[in-house]
Design a protein around this motif. Structure first.
Motif, short mmCIF file in Angstrom:
data_model
loop_
_atom_site.label_atom_id
_atom_site.label_comp_id
_atom_site.label_asym_id
_atom_site.label_seq_id
_atom_site.Cartn_x
_atom_site.Cartn_y
_atom_site.Cartn_z
N GLY A 1 22.88 -101.66 25.56
CA GLY A 1 23.40 -102.93 26.04
C GLY A 1 23.85 -102.93 27.48
N ALA A 2 23.76 -101.78 28.17
CA ALA A 2 24.26 -101.72 29.55
C ALA A 2 23.22 -101.14 30.51
CB ALA A 2 25.55 -100.90 29.60
N THR A 3 22.77 -99.92 30.28
CA THR A 3 21.76 -99.30 31.15
C THR A 3 20.61 -98.83 30.29
OG1 THR A 3 22.95 -97.19 31.02
CG2 THR A 3 23.43 -98.59 32.91
N ASN A 4 19.37 -99.00 30.78
CA ASN A 4 18.23 -98.77 29.92
C ASN A 4 17.07 -98.12 30.67
OD1 ASN A 4 17.04 -100.90 31.41
ND2 ASN A 4 17.85 -102.40 29.96
N ASP A 5 15.88 -98.19 30.09
CA ASP A 5 14.70 -97.56 30.66
C ASP A 5 14.31 -98.15 32.01
OD1 ASP A 5 13.96 -95.67 28.53
OD2 ASP A 5 13.67 -97.46 27.33
N ASP A 6 14.65 -99.41 32.25
CA ASP A 6 14.30 -100.02 33.53
C ASP A 6 14.97 -99.29 34.68
OD1 ASP A 6 12.64 -101.95 32.42
OD2 ASP A 6 14.27 -103.42 32.20
N GLY A 7 16.23 -98.90 34.49
CA GLY A 7 16.92 -98.17 35.54
C GLY A 7 16.26 -96.83 35.83
N ILE A 8 15.87 -96.11 34.78
CA ILE A 8 15.19 -94.84 34.96
C ILE A 8 13.85 -95.04 35.67
CG2 ILE A 8 14.17 -92.86 33.77
CD1 ILE A 8 17.19 -92.89 33.59
N ARG A 9 13.11 -96.06 35.25
CA ARG A 9 11.80 -96.33 35.86
C ARG A 9 11.96 -96.63 37.36
NH1 ARG A 9 9.83 -100.96 37.11
NH2 ARG A 9 11.24 -102.09 35.71
N LEU A 10 12.94 -97.44 37.71
CA LEU A 10 13.16 -97.78 39.12
C LEU A 10 13.54 -96.54 39.93
CD1 LEU A 10 15.03 -101.14 38.56
CD2 LEU A 10 12.83 -100.88 39.75
N MET A 11 14.40 -95.70 39.38
CA MET A 11 14.74 -94.46 40.07
C MET A 11 13.50 -93.60 40.30
SD MET A 11 18.30 -93.38 38.14
CE MET A 11 18.30 -91.76 38.93
N TRP A 12 12.65 -93.52 39.28
CA TRP A 12 11.42 -92.72 39.38
C TRP A 12 10.47 -93.29 40.43
CZ3 TRP A 12 9.55 -88.20 37.43
CH2 TRP A 12 8.18 -87.99 37.48
N GLU A 13 10.25 -94.59 40.36
CA GLU A 13 9.29 -95.22 41.27
C GLU A 13 9.73 -95.15 42.72
OE1 GLU A 13 8.89 -99.12 39.66
OE2 GLU A 13 7.53 -98.49 38.04
N HIS A 14 11.02 -95.10 42.96
CA HIS A 14 11.52 -95.05 44.34
C HIS A 14 11.88 -93.64 44.79
CE1 HIS A 14 11.98 -99.37 43.44
NE2 HIS A 14 11.84 -99.53 44.74
N TYR B 1 14.04 -91.29 43.46
CA TYR B 1 15.43 -90.83 43.44
C TYR B 1 15.79 -90.02 42.20
CZ TYR B 1 16.00 -93.92 47.40
OH TYR B 1 15.88 -94.51 48.63
N MET B 2 14.80 -89.63 41.43
CA MET B 2 15.05 -88.72 40.31
C MET B 2 14.83 -87.30 40.81
SD MET B 2 13.52 -90.69 36.95
CE MET B 2 14.43 -89.64 35.81
N THR B 3 15.90 -86.55 40.94
CA THR B 3 15.86 -85.19 41.48
C THR B 3 16.68 -84.26 40.59
OG1 THR B 3 17.88 -85.41 42.83
CG2 THR B 3 15.80 -86.20 43.80
N PRO B 4 16.60 -82.95 40.80
CA PRO B 4 17.42 -82.03 39.99
C PRO B 4 18.92 -82.22 40.18
CG PRO B 4 15.61 -80.85 41.05
CD PRO B 4 15.63 -82.23 41.65
N GLU B 5 19.32 -82.93 41.22
CA GLU B 5 20.75 -83.12 41.50
C GLU B 5 21.36 -84.30 40.76
OE1 GLU B 5 18.86 -80.56 43.96
OE2 GLU B 5 18.41 -82.72 44.11
N VAL B 6 20.58 -84.98 39.92
CA VAL B 6 21.10 -86.14 39.18
C VAL B 6 21.50 -85.73 37.77
CG1 VAL B 6 20.60 -88.45 38.30
CG2 VAL B 6 19.66 -87.73 40.52
N ALA C 1 13.00 -84.88 32.36
CA ALA C 1 12.56 -83.49 32.24
C ALA C 1 11.71 -83.07 33.43
CB ALA C 1 11.78 -83.31 30.94
N ALA C 2 10.78 -83.93 33.83
CA ALA C 2 9.87 -83.58 34.92
C ALA C 2 10.59 -83.45 36.26
CB ALA C 2 8.77 -84.63 35.03
N SER C 3 11.66 -84.21 36.44
CA SER C 3 12.38 -84.19 37.72
C SER C 3 13.42 -83.09 37.80
CB SER C 3 13.06 -85.55 37.95
OG SER C 3 14.07 -85.77 36.97
N GLY C 4 13.67 -82.41 36.67
CA GLY C 4 14.66 -81.34 36.68
C GLY C 4 16.08 -81.83 36.54
#
Length: 490
Positions: free
Chosen positions: A232-245, A247-252, A269-272
């Motif tokens: 109800g608050a944060t979902n797959d869209d947020g993850i997808r946007l981070m991936w597409e731009h 910003y998914m790195t091992p430091e997250v 998993a792929a981003s570490g």
């Protein structure tokens, strides 16, 4: 006010030798040592083994009958909320959001942030949590941030301030001159005793306004921690946007990560990236089912956290126990739904102890510094020993004992960075009276701001009416001597 004194035998600067412990090193090269010793000199672990010679000036701590393990690491704790400990015991996540995000979060002052952090920091080290991420999303401006830092520096633990502001836009405050000055003021030189992260959530807005906050984190070389997969608050869209731009790195660190789909887990998993599970929170508040079973499937590195004392316990014994139980409950439920029986548990006690120690160290980029009893690492050490407790013997299965038998009351000695911060079950070097006074002032202030009626209503939310199913096996007219019920006909 005076701090609790250090016993004479623990003179600072003297080596410490823990003698004859059951050592859970969490280092695969060392393993478990029954009757093991650990020598600490200065800030570091010098040797781990059996029958180690004691340096002439060493203090020897008899660990017979105890478990010696690395300090635990909590990767997500809203420390500022501790002053209202237990206030939301009967809340749902929605009620939490209404209280802090919509109605009452804004009433907190810098001194209230200080009070919560001070009490929470002491609570952490008392329970053997030597490193804590302060997920501090109550920082309305940098004056609040200064108060948070002041409290963390007043307690001899290892902390990471995850700076956030739930009432502001992260792409704005993270790029403000005031925040940059705050970073320069407190973190111009980095060390492993007080770290810094950015804490904000990604809403899934197609415009991806959080880009500016990620850019700030990248510019300042700061990790990001975010509540992801919260129903109800944060979902797959947020993850997808981070991936597409990008910003998914091992430091997250993705906190909760319960309500996500396969693509999101694969991307983490792929981003570490790493996930912080807060099982007591997830089971009670409703972010989604604790995702340990999913994280195992996708090979995602995992750590544990307790979330907030406004609801739950402030120790990782509870987190380990709840996580193992939740994982197994799901396995049994799924098997029984398919009319099958589980004959082997996939998640083991050793693994959740690893998540509570090395898992947290990895999430914070400190795997070479803390998380195991390895020579050369910093001496964050916990001795579980309680000769007065009938539950602390025998110790047959050491990992199982830590998870299912031990508790915060069994924490005998705690070292952080080689410094003794708890000894013989009592904190040393902290001003507990000061923390109690500060928390008392915050409670009085918050209660006055809310008013007595609202205070009571917030603490005891209304229970909606539920339909009671009639019980055909209850026949009050047949009750009498020796007869309570009769069998239903048919």
């Amino acid at each position: 006010m005076p701090t609790s004194p250090l016993p004479d035998e623990l003179t600072p600067g003297r080596p410490l030798l823990f003698r004859n412990a059951l050592v859970l090193s969490m280092d695969p090269a060392i393993g478990v040592l029954d009757g093991g010793d650990v020598l600490v000199r200065g800030q570091h672990i010098e040797r781990v083994g059996r029958d180690l010679p004691a340096p002439g000036d060493a203090t020897v701590i008899d660990a017979t009958g105890g478990i010696l393990m690395p300090g635990m690491v909590d990767t997500h704790r809203h420390m500022w909320q501790t002053a209202l400990r237990g206030f939301g015991a009967d809340w749902t996540l929605s009620q939490y959001f209404v209280f802090y995000y919509l109605n009452w979060g804004k009433i907190f002052r810098p001194e209230d942030i200080y009070a919560g952090n001070l009490a929470s920091a002491m609570e952490a080290i008392d329970a053997g949590v030597t490193t804590t991420v302060d997920w501090s999303h109550g920082l309305q401006n940098t004056e609040y941030g200064d108060a948070a830092v002041e409290a963390l520096r007043a307690v001899p633990g290892r902390f990471v301030l995850a700076y956030g502001n739930l009432l502001g836009a992260p792409w704005e405050w993270a790029n403000s001159p005031e925040f940059r000055a705050f970073v320069d003021r407190h973190f111009s030189s980095r060390d492993d005793m007080l770290g810094l992260q950015l804490a904000f959530d990604v809403t899934g807005d197609a415009e991806f306004p959080e880009r500016g906050a990620f850019e700030a984190a990248r510019e300042l070389d700061l990790p990001v921690t975010t509540h992801a997969g919260v129903w109800g608050a944060t979902n797959d869209d947020g993850i997808r946007l981070m991936w597409e731009h990008g910003y998914m790195t091992p430091e997250v660190t993705y906190v909760h990560a319960c309500s996500l789909g396969q693509d999101s887990y694969q991307r983490i998993a792929a981003s570490g990236g790493t996930v912080s599970i807060s099982t007591e929170s997830e089971q009670s508040a409703g972010q989604g089912y604790p995702p340990s079973w999913q994280l195992r499937r996708y090979g995602i590195p995992t750590s544990l956290s307790m979330d907030t004392s406004v609801w739950w316990s402030g120790d990782l014994f509870s987190a380990m126990r709840a996580t193992l139980s939740a994982d197994r409950s799901r396995e049994h439920l799924e098997a029984q739904t398919a009319r099958e029986t589980v004959v082997h548990n996939k998640l083991r006690a050793e693994q959740v102890v690893e998540w509570a120690t090395m898992g947290g160290a990895r999430a914070l980029g400190l795997a070479d510094v803390i998380g195991s009893l390895t020579p050369g690492k910093k001496a964050d050490v916990v001795l579980l020993k309680n000769d007065r407790s009938p539950a602390m013997f025998p110790i047959v299965h050491p990992y199982g004992h830590v998870v299912f038998q031990a508790g915060r009351g069994d924490v005998h000695t705690v070292l952080v960075d080689g410094r003794v911060v708890k000894y013989r079950n009592e904190l040393v070097g902290v001003d507990l009276a000061r923390a109690k006074e500060a928390v008392g002032a915050t409670v009085e202030y918050a209660r006055g701001q809310l008013g007595e009626e609202t205070w009571r209503e917030c603490m005891a939310p209304e229970i909606p009416e539920t339909e009671l199913i009639p019980n055909p096996y209850t026949y009050s007219e047949f009750r009498g001597e020796g007869v309570a019920v009769r069998r239903a006909e048919g």
